[in-house]
Write a protein that holds these residues in place. Structure first.
Motif, mmCIF file in Angstrom:
data_model
loop_
_atom_site.group_PDB
_atom_site.id
_atom_site.type_symbol
_atom_site.label_atom_id
_atom_site.label_comp_id
_atom_site.label_asym_id
_atom_site.label_seq_id
_atom_site.Cartn_x
_atom_site.Cartn_y
_atom_site.Cartn_z
ATOM 1 N N ALA A 1 9.260 23.732 62.957
ATOM 2 C CA ALA A 1 9.403 24.151 61.936
ATOM 3 C C ALA A 1 7.960 23.519 62.049
ATOM 4 O O ALA A 1 7.463 22.429 62.996
ATOM 5 N N VAL A 2 6.894 24.227 60.579
ATOM 6 C CA VAL A 2 5.421 23.563 60.777
ATOM 7 C C VAL A 2 4.741 23.448 59.916
ATOM 8 O O VAL A 2 5.176 23.354 58.844
ATOM 9 N N PRO A 3 5.591 21.364 59.246
ATOM 10 C CA PRO A 3 5.605 20.706 58.037
ATOM 11 C C PRO A 3 4.106 21.460 57.290
ATOM 12 O O PRO A 3 4.297 21.274 56.086
ATOM 13 N N ARG B 1 4.003 24.279 54.728
ATOM 14 C CA ARG B 1 5.348 24.087 54.401
ATOM 15 C C ARG B 1 5.247 24.154 52.509
ATOM 16 O O ARG B 1 5.027 23.496 52.104
ATOM 17 N N PHE B 2 4.452 25.585 51.781
ATOM 18 C CA PHE B 2 4.721 26.356 50.813
ATOM 19 C C PHE B 2 5.532 27.054 49.798
ATOM 20 O O PHE B 2 6.340 27.292 50.928
ATOM 21 N N ARG B 3 5.345 26.367 48.987
ATOM 22 C CA ARG B 3 6.132 27.592 47.614
ATOM 23 C C ARG B 3 6.745 29.035 47.563
ATOM 24 O O ARG B 3 7.177 29.447 48.269
ATOM 25 N N HIS B 4 4.982 29.224 48.580
ATOM 26 C CA HIS B 4 4.946 30.637 49.012
ATOM 27 C C HIS B 4 5.070 31.514 50.951
ATOM 28 O O HIS B 4 5.491 32.198 50.684
ATOM 29 N N GLU C 1 5.379 21.360 49.906
ATOM 30 C CA GLU C 1 6.378 21.323 49.746
ATOM 31 C C GLU C 1 7.546 20.418 50.330
ATOM 32 O O GLU C 1 7.187 20.815 51.984
ATOM 33 N N PRO C 2 7.818 19.846 50.079
ATOM 34 C CA PRO C 2 8.427 19.028 50.661
ATOM 35 C C PRO C 2 9.864 19.824 51.267
ATOM 36 O O PRO C 2 10.162 20.117 50.862
ATOM 37 N N SER C 3 10.305 18.819 53.340
ATOM 38 C CA SER C 3 11.801 19.195 53.587
ATOM 39 C C SER C 3 12.596 19.252 52.748
ATOM 40 O O SER C 3 12.155 18.260 52.343
ATOM 41 N N ALA C 4 13.764 20.376 52.805
ATOM 42 C CA ALA C 4 15.033 19.953 52.514
ATOM 43 C C ALA C 4 15.826 18.449 52.423
ATOM 44 O O ALA C 4 15.143 18.823 54.138
#
Length: 115
Positions: free
Chosen positions: A23-25, A28-31, A112-115
């Motif tokens: 992943a590329v934090p 990481r966005f809503r869209h 957006e934070p990671s789960a």
């Protein structure tokens, strides 16, 4: 790439199970989601389809895609059929990119934070 769904929930879950996925934090966005796969940067835009194809950039900037969303024929990549976004949609997205508020990319509040 585009991902046709209401959320990234299922895609996020599936990607976590792939060892080659990184992943590329900071993308990481809503869209959008971004990841490295075998060293290649891949970006995926969420396209929702409740009332015709659209993307909510940042969760609040509405971008409506033209219909048809995809190019009519499947394209084969290494013997795998894939769909690609229509040329009209690609041009429209590029022409209207500034309307999606790209200045928000570096804002930490947009992540957006990671789960």
């Amino acid at each position: 790439m585009i991902y046709r769904s209401e959320t990234f929930r299922e895609l996020d879950s599936k990607l976590r199970g792939i060892p080659e996925f990184e992943a590329v934090p900071l993308k990481r966005f809503r869209h959008k989601r971004a990841f490295h796969f075998y060293g290649t940067l891949c970006e995926v835009t969420l396209v929702q389809e409740r009332e015709g194809p659209f993307t909510l950039f940042w969760g609040d900037v509405h971008f409506r895609w033209d219909i048809p969303l995809l190019h009519g024929a499947l394209v084969e990549v290494e013997r795998e059929p894939i769909s690609i976004v229509s040329a009209n949609n690609l041009k429209r997205y590029r022409d209207l990119h500034k309307d999606t508020q790209p200045h928000r990319w570096p804002d930490p509040q947009s992540l957006e934070p990671s789960a």
